[in-house]
Each structure stands twice: as structure tokens, then as C-alpha cells.
Scaffold this active site. Structure first.
Site, PDB file in Angstrom:
ATOM      1  N   ASP A 189       7.230  12.319   0.970  1.00 50.87           N
ATOM      2  CA  ASP A 189       5.870  11.726   1.220  1.00 50.87           C
ATOM      3  C   ASP A 189       5.427  11.169  -0.023  1.00 50.87           C
ATOM      4  O   ASP A 189       5.009  11.934  -0.936  1.00 50.87           O
ATOM      5  CB  ASP A 189       4.930  12.896   2.068  1.00 50.87           C
ATOM      6  CG  ASP A 189       3.759  12.073   2.664  1.00 50.87           C
ATOM      7  OD1 ASP A 189       3.469  10.900   1.972  1.00 50.87           O
ATOM      8  OD2 ASP A 189       2.944  12.857   3.383  1.00 50.87           O
ATOM      9  N   VAL A 190       5.302   9.872   0.025  1.00 52.66           N
ATOM     10  CA  VAL A 190       4.772   9.217  -1.364  1.00 52.66           C
ATOM     11  C   VAL A 190       3.523   9.341  -1.696  1.00 52.66           C
ATOM     12  O   VAL A 190       2.797   9.081  -2.661  1.00 52.66           O
ATOM     13  CB  VAL A 190       5.007   7.603  -1.428  1.00 52.66           C
ATOM     14  CG1 VAL A 190       6.445   7.633  -1.142  1.00 52.66           C
ATOM     15  CG2 VAL A 190       4.265   6.956  -0.300  1.00 52.66           C
ATOM     16  N   LYS A 193      -1.497  -4.313  -2.688  1.00 49.62           N
ATOM     17  CA  LYS A 193      -0.270  -5.099  -3.012  1.00 49.62           C
ATOM     18  C   LYS A 193      -0.712  -5.753  -4.478  1.00 49.62           C
ATOM     19  O   LYS A 193       0.195  -5.911  -5.233  1.00 49.62           O
ATOM     20  CB  LYS A 193       0.222  -6.057  -2.006  1.00 49.62           C
ATOM     21  CG  LYS A 193       0.813  -5.337  -0.862  1.00 49.62           C
ATOM     22  CD  LYS A 193       1.832  -4.443  -1.025  1.00 49.62           C
ATOM     23  CE  LYS A 193       2.498  -3.957   0.051  1.00 49.62           C
ATOM     24  NZ  LYS A 193       3.632  -3.049  -0.272  1.00 49.62           N
ATOM     25  N   TYR A 226      -4.871  -4.496   2.562  1.00 47.04           N
ATOM     26  CA  TYR A 226      -3.654  -4.984   2.358  1.00 47.04           C
ATOM     27  C   TYR A 226      -3.226  -5.642   1.146  1.00 47.04           C
ATOM     28  O   TYR A 226      -2.459  -5.346   0.109  1.00 47.04           O
ATOM     29  CB  TYR A 226      -2.856  -5.423   3.400  1.00 47.04           C
ATOM     30  CG  TYR A 226      -1.326  -5.788   3.458  1.00 47.04           C
ATOM     31  CD1 TYR A 226      -0.500  -4.268   3.276  1.00 47.04           C
ATOM     32  CD2 TYR A 226      -0.783  -6.870   3.177  1.00 47.04           C
ATOM     33  CE1 TYR A 226       1.047  -4.684   3.278  1.00 47.04           C
ATOM     34  CE2 TYR A 226       0.794  -6.853   3.324  1.00 47.04           C
ATOM     35  CZ  TYR A 226       1.433  -5.860   3.147  1.00 47.04           C
ATOM     36  OH  TYR A 226       2.636  -5.970   3.191  1.00 47.04           O
TER      37      TYR A 226
END
Length: 273
Positions: free
Chosen positions: A64-65, A160, A156
Site C-alpha cells: 500500500d503506497v 500529478k 488530480y
């Protein structure tokens, strides 16, 4: 970097399906040792069975990051078992779509923990090993959303964009240690990103599926581009031609003209409330 060396080793987060699996598949077919991390044990079972047909060795880690200890455990295990890694791919990610006043702070924290801090954790866990080796390569998977700015995607886009900045910084920071960095910024293509997407925009899942289906590039096509970039120690991988052109226009046009263009494009797929 010789892709055909069976002693080469790669670790990929989100590697049990979608784009992560496409990267794993490419390197497995080159005879590499492939390790994948994922939170889906079910997907991993299928992925490992496929990869074992080609790879010199396959390892799966339930990873799990959002957990520092998970990534550190993978790094420690591979340091002992494989004496290091050659390529680390920070690929795991999720999507969130919605207007700034509609998206909850819980969703902001969710996407930030995975998309941005997940990359940070991967880099932090493996960089000491790569420095000790005095060689290696980090691949961070961002998105054209990190370079452009479509409406209703602030959460989002910003995570990113952070991956873009982190990667640009690491390219400079790690160069003295002979560690390369590649930043991957794809546009829409067929993957499983929509499965975990959270959205406050009605019909967005259907719209996303339509946009993905129009792509002339597959996950395997982009994985091949990524592998070439690693081999050539190339920084940017911007696979989609239209997105590349739009990015150049953003850099060259006055902001007012570029913004009007983006607003017009976004209105075509439900960008207005």
C-alpha cells in the site's frame, strides 16, 4: 542499460493490473527479474501467473503506497534477495474529478496520499539503495494532467503536477550518483484508472470510458516507450501527439488564448456544470 540481461531487476507499484502490469509484462519478456507491488492480491495472482511464463523471477508484495513501512519493507527485502534493483517504477495512482467547491477535503487527502506522497515514499525507500549501487533508474508515472489544466480536475491535476516537479528535481539531484529519472505523462488510454475514480460530475465514468476507447495507443505501446526512455536515459515520455501539441501551445501562447482553448475543449465532454 541492456534490456536483455537476465540479472536486471525492476520493481513496479500498482503492478498487478493496468499500466503497471504492461510495464511488468515488457520487462518479463526481456528476461528480467520482476517484482510488483499492489493492494489487490486477487489481481496479483493472475499477474504473477502470466509474468512467470517469461521473467527470470517474479515476486509479489502486498504493498500500500500510503504506508511508509510497506515500501521500505519491499526495498529491504529486494536489497537482501536481489542485492538491489535497477529500475523502480512509481506507477500506483487514482483519479478524482469534480469542481473545487464539490470535492471534499477527504477526497483531496485520499488522492494526495496515493498520487503524490505514494511517489515520494517510493523514491525515499529506494534512493538510498540506488545511491549505494551508484546506478539505477526511477520512473515516475504522472499524467498530461500534470502539465495541462482541464477544469473540474484540480485535485488530480495538482497531484500529478507535483509528480512532475518531484521528478524534475530528482533528475538534477540524483545525476551525480548515476541515477536516471524518467517522467511519464500519458493522456487518455485504455487502463483501469476508472475503477477507483471518485467523481462529483454526473456521467463522468461513461465519459472517461469514451475518451479511453478513442486512444490509438495501448498500455503495452506506452510501456514500450517507457522502456526505451529508460534505456536511453531520457527524461520525458509524452506518448500522445495531441497532448504534446497542447502542452507546447500552453508554453508558447498567451495565457488568455490558451485558457479559452482549454475551456472550449473541456465543454465538449461535460466540463461545464
Amino acid at each position: 542499460m541492456n534490456n536483455n540481461n537476465p540479472q536486471k531487476r525492476i520493481f513496479i507499484t500498482g503492478g498487478a493490473s493496468g499500466f503497471g502490469l504492461a510495464i511488468a509484462r515488457f520487462y518479463a519478456k526481456q528476461g528480467w527479474r520482476v517484482a510488483i507491488g499492489d493492494i489487490s492480491d486477487e489481481h496479483a495472482k493472475t499477474a504473477v501467473a502470466e509474468l512467470e511464463q517469461h521473467a527470470a523471477e517474479v515476486r509479489y508484495f502486498h504493498c500500500d503506497v500510503t504506508r511508509d513501512e510497506d515500501l521500505q519493507s519491499v526495498a529491504d527485502t529486494l536489497a537482501e534477495a536481489w542485492k538491489g534493483v535497477d529500475v523502480v517504477v512509481n506507477n500506483a495512482g487514482v483519479a478524482q474529478v469534480g469542481a473545487i467547491d464539490d470535492v471534499s477535503m477527504a477526497d483531496w487527502e485520499w488522492i494526495t496520499q496515493i498520487n503524490m506522497l505514494g511517489v515520494v515514499r517510493g523514491c525515499r525507500a529506494f534512493t538510498p539503495m540506488l545511491k549505494k549501487q551508484r546506478q539505477g533508474h526511477i520512473v515516475n508515472v504522472a499524467s498530461m494532467a500534470g502539465l495541462l489544466d482541464l477544469p473540474n480536475m484540480a485535485a488530480y491535476n495538482s497531484t500529478k503536477a507535483a509528480v512532475v516537479s518531484i521528478s524534475e528535481t530528482l533528475e538534477n539531484e540524483l545525476a551525480p550518483f548515476n541515477i536516471g529519472v524518467t517522467l511519464v505523462c500519458p493522456s487518455f488510454f485504455r487502463t483501469n484508472l476508472g475503477n477507483s475514480m471518485r467523481s462529483t460530475v454526473p456521467g463522468m465514468r461513461k465519459t472517461l470510458d469514451k475518451l479511453m476507447s478513442k486512444s490509438d495507443l495501448t498500455a503495452d505501446d506506452i510501456a514500450t516507450q517507457v522502456a526505451a526512455a529508460v534505456s536511453q536515459r531520457k527524461f520525458y515520455v509524452l506518448p500522445h501527439a495531441l497532448a504534446r501539441r497542447t502542452w507546447r501551445l500552453k508554453r508558447w501562447l498567451p495565457r488568455s488564448l490558451y485558457a479559452k482553448m482549454i475551456q472550449k475543449q473541456s465543454a465538449k465532454f461535460g466540463g461545464r456544470k
